[in-house]
Motif scaffolding. Structure first.
Motif, PDB file in Angstrom:
ATOM      1  N   UNK A 238      26.475  23.738  43.068  1.00  0.00           N
ATOM      2  CA  UNK A 238      27.853  24.204  42.943  1.00  0.00           C
ATOM      3  C   UNK A 238      28.812  23.027  42.854  1.00  0.00           C
ATOM      4  N   UNK A 239      28.585  22.039  43.732  1.00  0.00           N
ATOM      5  CA  UNK A 239      29.480  20.885  43.727  1.00  0.00           C
ATOM      6  C   UNK A 239      29.412  20.142  42.409  1.00  0.00           C
ATOM      7  N   UNK A 240      28.203  20.123  41.821  1.00  0.00           N
ATOM      8  CA  UNK A 240      28.027  19.383  40.574  1.00  0.00           C
ATOM      9  C   UNK A 240      28.727  20.073  39.411  1.00  0.00           C
ATOM     10  N   UNK A 241      28.672  21.419  39.392  1.00  0.00           N
ATOM     11  CA  UNK A 241      29.256  22.134  38.263  1.00  0.00           C
ATOM     12  C   UNK A 241      30.773  22.224  38.358  1.00  0.00           C
ATOM     13  N   UNK A 242      31.279  22.339  39.597  1.00  0.00           N
ATOM     14  CA  UNK A 242      32.713  22.506  39.774  1.00  0.00           C
ATOM     15  C   UNK A 242      33.193  23.873  39.330  1.00  0.00           C
ATOM     16  N   UNK A 243      32.239  24.805  39.073  1.00  0.00           N
ATOM     17  CA  UNK A 243      32.602  26.130  38.568  1.00  0.00           C
ATOM     18  C   UNK A 243      32.833  27.097  39.712  1.00  0.00           C
ATOM     19  N   UNK A 244      31.932  27.057  40.702  1.00  0.00           N
ATOM     20  CA  UNK A 244      31.974  28.064  41.748  1.00  0.00           C
ATOM     21  C   UNK A 244      32.589  27.529  43.022  1.00  0.00           C
ATOM     22  N   UNK A 245      33.017  28.447  43.880  1.00  0.00           N
ATOM     23  CA  UNK A 245      33.539  28.066  45.175  1.00  0.00           C
ATOM     24  C   UNK A 245      34.827  28.786  45.500  1.00  0.00           C
ATOM     25  N   UNK A 246      35.107  28.977  46.802  1.00  0.00           N
ATOM     26  CA  UNK A 246      36.325  29.690  47.222  1.00  0.00           C
ATOM     27  C   UNK A 246      37.608  29.004  46.789  1.00  0.00           C
ATOM     28  N   UNK A 247      37.523  27.727  46.422  1.00  0.00           N
ATOM     29  CA  UNK A 247      38.716  27.007  45.975  1.00  0.00           C
ATOM     30  C   UNK A 247      39.321  27.609  44.711  1.00  0.00           C
ATOM     31  N   UNK A 248      38.522  28.387  43.987  1.00  0.00           N
ATOM     32  CA  UNK A 248      39.028  29.025  42.764  1.00  0.00           C
ATOM     33  C   UNK A 248      40.091  30.087  43.066  1.00  0.00           C
ATOM     34  N   UNK A 249      40.071  30.619  44.273  1.00  0.00           N
ATOM     35  CA  UNK A 249      40.956  31.733  44.603  1.00  0.00           C
ATOM     36  C   UNK A 249      42.202  31.243  45.328  1.00  0.00           C
ATOM     37  N   UNK A 250      43.352  31.574  44.788  1.00  0.00           N
ATOM     38  CA  UNK A 250      44.624  31.306  45.459  1.00  0.00           C
ATOM     39  C   UNK A 250      45.005  32.543  46.274  1.00  0.00           C
ATOM     40  N   UNK A 251      45.765  32.354  47.326  1.00  0.00           N
ATOM     41  CA  UNK A 251      46.172  33.519  48.113  1.00  0.00           C
ATOM     42  C   UNK A 251      46.958  34.480  47.220  1.00  0.00           C
ATOM     43  N   UNK A 252      46.599  35.763  47.224  1.00  0.00           N
ATOM     44  CA  UNK A 252      47.234  36.743  46.320  1.00  0.00           C
ATOM     45  C   UNK A 252      48.601  37.205  46.808  1.00  0.00           C
ATOM     46  N   UNK A 253      49.585  36.365  46.643  1.00  0.00           N
ATOM     47  CA  UNK A 253      50.944  36.730  47.061  1.00  0.00           C
ATOM     48  C   UNK A 253      51.359  38.044  46.402  1.00  0.00           C
ATOM     49  N   UNK A 254      51.959  38.924  47.194  1.00  0.00           N
ATOM     50  CA  UNK A 254      52.398  40.216  46.672  1.00  0.00           C
ATOM     51  C   UNK A 254      51.321  41.266  46.640  1.00  0.00           C
ATOM     52  N   UNK A 255      50.165  40.999  47.254  1.00  0.00           N
ATOM     53  CA  UNK A 255      49.056  41.963  47.223  1.00  0.00           C
ATOM     54  C   UNK A 255      49.476  43.316  47.792  1.00  0.00           C
ATOM     55  N   UNK A 256      50.397  43.287  48.780  1.00  0.00           N
ATOM     56  CA  UNK A 256      50.813  44.523  49.440  1.00  0.00           C
ATOM     57  C   UNK A 256      51.604  45.440  48.510  1.00  0.00           C
ATOM     58  N   UNK A 257      52.014  44.935  47.347  1.00  0.00           N
ATOM     59  CA  UNK A 257      52.694  45.777  46.356  1.00  0.00           C
ATOM     60  C   UNK A 257      51.687  46.526  45.483  1.00  0.00           C
ATOM     61  N   UNK A 258      50.408  46.214  45.661  1.00  0.00           N
ATOM     62  CA  UNK A 258      49.361  46.922  44.936  1.00  0.00           C
ATOM     63  C   UNK A 258      49.041  48.244  45.615  1.00  0.00           C
ATOM     64  N   UNK A 259      47.782  48.639  45.571  1.00  0.00           N
ATOM     65  CA  UNK A 259      47.356  49.927  46.115  1.00  0.00           C
ATOM     66  C   UNK A 259      46.556  49.706  47.398  1.00  0.00           C
ATOM     67  N   UNK A 260      47.026  50.277  48.495  1.00  0.00           N
ATOM     68  CA  UNK A 260      46.209  50.279  49.712  1.00  0.00           C
ATOM     69  C   UNK A 260      45.251  51.463  49.593  1.00  0.00           C
ATOM     70  N   UNK A 261      43.993  51.159  49.334  1.00  0.00           N
ATOM     71  CA  UNK A 261      43.068  52.238  48.998  1.00  0.00           C
ATOM     72  C   UNK A 261      42.132  52.626  50.141  1.00  0.00           C
ATOM     73  N   UNK A 262      42.146  51.889  51.245  1.00  0.00           N
ATOM     74  CA  UNK A 262      41.281  52.255  52.369  1.00  0.00           C
ATOM     75  C   UNK A 262      41.790  51.622  53.656  1.00  0.00           C
ATOM     76  N   UNK A 263      41.518  52.309  54.752  1.00  0.00           N
ATOM     77  CA  UNK A 263      41.749  51.784  56.098  1.00  0.00           C
ATOM     78  C   UNK A 263      40.438  51.957  56.855  1.00  0.00           C
TER      79      UNK A 263
END
Length: 271
Positions: free
Chosen positions: A22-47
């Motif tokens: 993974x480190x060699x490819x630089x493709x995968x890893x949690x670093x790809x994901x930015x915090x989803x600002x505004x997620x609460x404006x989407x659909x709360x589909x489960x509790x």
């Protein structure tokens, strides 16, 4: 999104080698994901109430994902699913407080876990534990990357891997609006129900040479691992599936869920 399991045993070598890959490819890893600002404006589909960790959880999805799934289409690229974790409010004895509907009452915010789907994101992972094109990342309550949790992000892949048939989304039934509610809990001699992230009954007694059967009625997968000097372990079981282990020797056996170690049970084997 929700650690060891029979799957993790199968992929442990791949995980060890995969880190360098993974480190060699630089493709995968949690670093790809930015915090989803505004997620609460989407659909709360489960509790969800997590009895094993005394947590109240909310699940949010991007509207495009909800629309596609409820129209019977595949989950589209660009989908972001956000799990928000809260402590459940507890009473003076540490028991979760419940509302009029029997659900946990939301307490303090703990953290966030995000899964996001982008074309090509899965290419950096070994096939043994790749989750299609999904990536996972954890964030603190301050919405900053959680380095400790992200270092163990493969646990997300292990937990979601059995759900390949539903694009690795454990909560797909809730996302699609087809969840049927609580499944019927089995009962009877030598029978344990796995429900609400608990083993019920927590302690069970069987005769020497008899089997114990577990039936999973949770949406989440589970797996029984007997502790101590034994190799007794079940496959991962999904909702509605059952599995059994035979106990040939007298004694007391403690066990956990291999995917959720806070879940504990005990088997007493008598003559």
């Amino acid at each position: 999104m929700e650690n060891r399991s029979i799957i993790s045993l199968a992929v442990s070598a791949a995980c060890a080698a995969g880190g360098a890959f993974i480190a060699a490819t630089g493709v995968a890893g949690p670093e790809n994901i930015a915090f989803p600002e505004g997620f609460e404006k989407g659909v709360r589909y489960a509790v969800v109430d997590r009895h094993d960790t005394k947590q109240y959880r909310e699940l949010f999805a991007t509207p495009e994902a909800v629309k596609a799934v409820r129209e019977g289409k595949p989950i589209p690229y660009g989908t972001v699913l956000t799990l928000v974790q809260y402590k459940a409010q507890t009473d003076e004895k540490g028991r979760p407080v419940k509302d009029a509907n029997g659900r946990f009452v939301k307490g303090d915010l703990i953290a966030y876990t995000v899964m996001e789907k982008r074309k090509g994101w899965g290419a950096g992972y070994p096939a043994e534990w790749r989750n299609g094109e999904w990536e996972y990342a954890a964030f603190t309550k301050n919405r900053k990357p959680n380095a400790k949790a992200n270092a163990n992000s493969r646990n997300c892949f292990v937990c979601h891997k059995p759900h390949e048939g539903q694009d690795y989304v454990i909560s797909l039934a809730s996302l699609s609006g087809t969840a049927l509610g609580a499944a019927k809990r089995p009962s009877g001699p030598g029978t344990v129900a796995i429900a609400e992230f608990l083993f019920g009954p927590q302690t069970i007694t069987v005769k020497q040479g008899q089997s114990v059967r577990w039936t999973n009625v949770d949406d989440s997968p589970h797996q029984v691992t007997v502790l101590g000097e034994t190799t007794l372990r079940t496959p991962v079981v999904l909702k509605g599936q059952s599995t059994a282990l035979r106990f040939d020797y007298v004694g007391t056996y403690d066990y956990i869920c291999g995917l959720h170690p806070a879940m504990k049970g005990q088997i007493e084997v008598t003559m």
